[in-house]
Design a protein around this motif. Structure first.
Motif, PDB file in Angstrom:
ATOM      1  N   ALA A   1       0.918  -1.318   0.042  1.00  0.00           N
ATOM      2  CA  ALA A   1       0.179   0.180   0.002  1.00  0.00           C
ATOM      3  C   ALA A   1       0.957   1.346   0.058  1.00  0.00           C
ATOM      4  O   ALA A   1       1.937   1.269   0.591  1.00  0.00           O
ATOM      5  N   ALA A   2       0.394   2.345  -0.445  1.00  0.00           N
ATOM      6  CA  ALA A   2       0.794   3.541  -0.451  1.00  0.00           C
ATOM      7  C   ALA A   2       0.063   4.462   0.439  1.00  0.00           C
ATOM      8  O   ALA A   2      -1.234   4.267   0.802  1.00  0.00           O
ATOM      9  N   SER A   3       0.824   5.391   1.377  1.00  0.00           N
ATOM     10  CA  SER A   3      -0.044   6.206   2.471  1.00  0.00           C
ATOM     11  C   SER A   3       0.649   7.178   2.960  1.00  0.00           C
ATOM     12  O   SER A   3       1.694   7.422   3.030  1.00  0.00           O
ATOM     13  N   GLY A   4      -0.116   8.106   3.235  1.00  0.00           N
ATOM     14  CA  GLY A   4       0.354   9.336   3.950  1.00  0.00           C
ATOM     15  C   GLY A   4       0.492   8.895   5.376  1.00  0.00           C
ATOM     16  O   GLY A   4       1.213   9.509   6.356  1.00  0.00           O
ATOM     17  N   GLY A   5       0.175   7.840   5.926  1.00  0.00           N
ATOM     18  CA  GLY A   5       0.404   7.359   7.425  1.00  0.00           C
ATOM     19  C   GLY A   5      -0.918   6.537   7.766  1.00  0.00           C
ATOM     20  O   GLY A   5      -0.468   5.423   8.207  1.00  0.00           O
TER      21      GLY A   5
ATOM     22  N   PRO B   1       5.271   8.874   1.585  1.00  0.00           N
ATOM     23  CA  PRO B   1       6.050  10.229   1.411  1.00  0.00           C
ATOM     24  C   PRO B   1       6.972  10.464   2.350  1.00  0.00           C
ATOM     25  O   PRO B   1       6.599  10.414   3.496  1.00  0.00           O
ATOM     26  N   ALA B   2       7.571  11.168   2.027  1.00  0.00           N
ATOM     27  CA  ALA B   2       8.686  12.138   2.877  1.00  0.00           C
ATOM     28  C   ALA B   2       7.884  13.074   3.776  1.00  0.00           C
ATOM     29  O   ALA B   2       8.414  13.262   4.898  1.00  0.00           O
ATOM     30  N   ILE B   3       6.701  13.404   3.452  1.00  0.00           N
ATOM     31  CA  ILE B   3       6.029  14.288   4.740  1.00  0.00           C
ATOM     32  C   ILE B   3       5.477  13.566   5.901  1.00  0.00           C
ATOM     33  O   ILE B   3       4.832  14.238   6.695  1.00  0.00           O
TER      34      ILE B   3
ATOM     35  N   VAL C   1      10.238   5.104   1.999  1.00  0.00           N
ATOM     36  CA  VAL C   1       9.942   6.117   1.686  1.00  0.00           C
ATOM     37  C   VAL C   1      10.039   6.409   0.302  1.00  0.00           C
ATOM     38  O   VAL C   1      11.065   6.261  -0.435  1.00  0.00           O
ATOM     39  N   GLY C   2       8.765   6.636  -0.484  1.00  0.00           N
ATOM     40  CA  GLY C   2       8.659   6.657  -1.859  1.00  0.00           C
ATOM     41  C   GLY C   2       8.296   8.145  -2.406  1.00  0.00           C
ATOM     42  O   GLY C   2       7.140   8.191  -3.190  1.00  0.00           O
ATOM     43  N   GLY C   3       9.326   9.000  -2.348  1.00  0.00           N
ATOM     44  CA  GLY C   3       8.993  10.158  -2.973  1.00  0.00           C
ATOM     45  C   GLY C   3       8.744  11.414  -2.067  1.00  0.00           C
ATOM     46  O   GLY C   3       8.233  11.092  -0.969  1.00  0.00           O
ATOM     47  N   GLU C   4       8.353  12.633  -2.490  1.00  0.00           N
ATOM     48  CA  GLU C   4       8.092  13.617  -1.504  1.00  0.00           C
ATOM     49  C   GLU C   4       6.561  13.818  -0.960  1.00  0.00           C
ATOM     50  O   GLU C   4       6.330  14.327  -0.006  1.00  0.00           O
ATOM     51  N   ALA C   5       5.659  13.209  -1.948  1.00  0.00           N
ATOM     52  CA  ALA C   5       4.045  13.529  -1.799  1.00  0.00           C
ATOM     53  C   ALA C   5       3.538  12.092  -1.894  1.00  0.00           C
ATOM     54  O   ALA C   5       4.241  11.193  -2.627  1.00  0.00           O
ATOM     55  N   TYR C   6       2.238  12.278  -1.505  1.00  0.00           N
ATOM     56  CA  TYR C   6       1.487  10.662  -1.627  1.00  0.00           C
ATOM     57  C   TYR C   6       1.571  10.097  -3.181  1.00  0.00           C
ATOM     58  O   TYR C   6       1.747   8.901  -3.374  1.00  0.00           O
ATOM     59  N   ASP C   7       1.319  10.964  -4.059  1.00  0.00           N
ATOM     60  CA  ASP C   7       1.172  10.372  -5.316  1.00  0.00           C
ATOM     61  C   ASP C   7       2.700   9.601  -5.866  1.00  0.00           C
ATOM     62  O   ASP C   7       2.493   8.840  -6.572  1.00  0.00           O
TER      63      ASP C   7
ATOM     64  N   ALA D   1       4.552   8.256  -3.791  1.00  0.00           N
ATOM     65  CA  ALA D   1       4.705   6.843  -3.085  1.00  0.00           C
ATOM     66  C   ALA D   1       3.619   6.050  -3.774  1.00  0.00           C
ATOM     67  O   ALA D   1       3.960   4.752  -3.675  1.00  0.00           O
ATOM     68  N   ARG D   2       2.552   6.400  -4.289  1.00  0.00           N
ATOM     69  CA  ARG D   2       1.689   5.648  -4.769  1.00  0.00           C
ATOM     70  C   ARG D   2       2.262   4.868  -5.885  1.00  0.00           C
ATOM     71  O   ARG D   2       1.887   3.677  -6.531  1.00  0.00           O
TER      72      ARG D   2
END
Length: 313
Positions: A74-78, A100-102, A120-126, A128-129
């Motif tokens: 899964a990808a997630s902001g948390g 994401p890094a945030i 950690v997959g990039g700066e923002a959610y998209d 990471a997705r």
């Protein structure tokens, strides 16, 4: 299951996930406690397993499909990541979560505490997705999307099923919006009931407002206080088909109103709420949405994964 969840799909999801999720309580608060005219009813999904509503959709997706040896991704902001990690541990399969890094340290620690591999997959959610989708294609793991899968929407719709059983006299319901899986599932449950479901978004993450204005999901800005939970780049296609028919409207709130709502929940009821979890209430407190006369208002407090120190002062 149809692509757009209906009450039958949501009822089936509720039965499927019942052994694994909590039936969260309600709290009635007088308007005088909050400095507003209306009394309100809060549904406390911050008391759900893993600290948000997200296990509902995660369990429904995972229990509706064969679980491969590679487990789930899964990808997630948390919050979704914590929910998927929790569900994977409960069901005995490995989980790999891209954030994401945030994403804050507290949410990262929670994901890892459930035994998932954190990437950690990039700066923002998209970003990471996209990284999670590439990894799923490589490993054969089951992808558990944060908001744009039928099983996920139906699982999130079980919040509304419970809310209606617990508070059948509601006329209006305020729900925070990120990628839209929560409000999509809830609006699908309340469709045709007469209850008006209103989306609330941060001004810095206007995903549904942008989509409704354009007539389709479109990229929107991502930023601000609640970006780690409401920071999808655009709403899901599945929820948008529901929202344009069954969401009564959207309102935008500034970050300072979200922070004030967090503090009001803590001061009035000692309820911890992360920024995304307090966003729906912010619309009432700052006057971005004003209930009509006689309204019986419900508010979803959808997540509690925050640093308690952030609630002081």
């Amino acid at each position: 299951m149809s692509t757009h969840p209906d009450q039958a799909a949501i009822r089936a999801a509720a039965l499927r996930i019942a052994p694994h999720v909590r039936r969260t309580p309600l709290l009635q608060l007088a308007g005088t406690e909050l400095g507003i005219d209306n009394d309100i009813v809060l549904k406390l999904e911050g008391l759900q397993a893993s600290g948000s509503f997200k296990p509902r959709g995660a369990f429904n997706r995972m229990l509706s499909n064969p679980l491969p040896p590679a487990g789930v991704i899964a990808a997630s902001g948390g919050n979704h990541g914590a929910a998927v990690a929790h569900a994977a541990r409960a069901l005995g399969v490995p989980a790999e979560i891209f954030v994401p890094a945030i994403t804050g340290a507290a949410k990262r620690a929670r994901i890892e505490a459930y035994g998932a591999r954190l990437v950690v997959g990039g700066e923002a959610y998209d970003a990471a997705r996209l990284a999670s989708e590439a990894r799923a294609a490589e490993t054969g793991a089951l992808l558990v999307h944060a908001y744009d899968q039928p099983e996920v929407l139906a699982g999130q719709g079980t919040v509304a099923l419970e809310f209606q059983e617990q508070a059948p006299d509601l006329t209006h319901l305020l729900v925070a919006v990120g990628g839209g899986g929560l409000i999509g599932g809830m609006a699908a449950w309340y469709a045709g009931s007469g209850v008006q479901v209103i989306g609330v978004e941060p001004e810095a993450c206007p995903t549904l407002a942008s989509a409704l204005r354009a007539g389709r999901p479109v990229p929107a800005p991502v930023g601000g206080l609640a970006a780690d939970s409401l920071g999808a780049k655009q709403v899901g296609a599945l929820m948008f088909a529901v929202a344009r028919e069954h969401v009564a409207g959207t309102v935008l709130v500034p970050d300072e109103a979200i922070r004030a709502a967090q503090r009001r929940l803590w001061d009035a009821a000692r309820l911890p709420a992360e920024p995304g979890g307090a966003t729906a209430l912010a619309a009432l407190l700052c006057g971005a949405w004003r209930p009509p006369a006689g309204a019986r208002v419900g508010v979803l407090v959808c997540g509690a994964n925050c640093d308690p120190a952030s609630l002081a002062g």
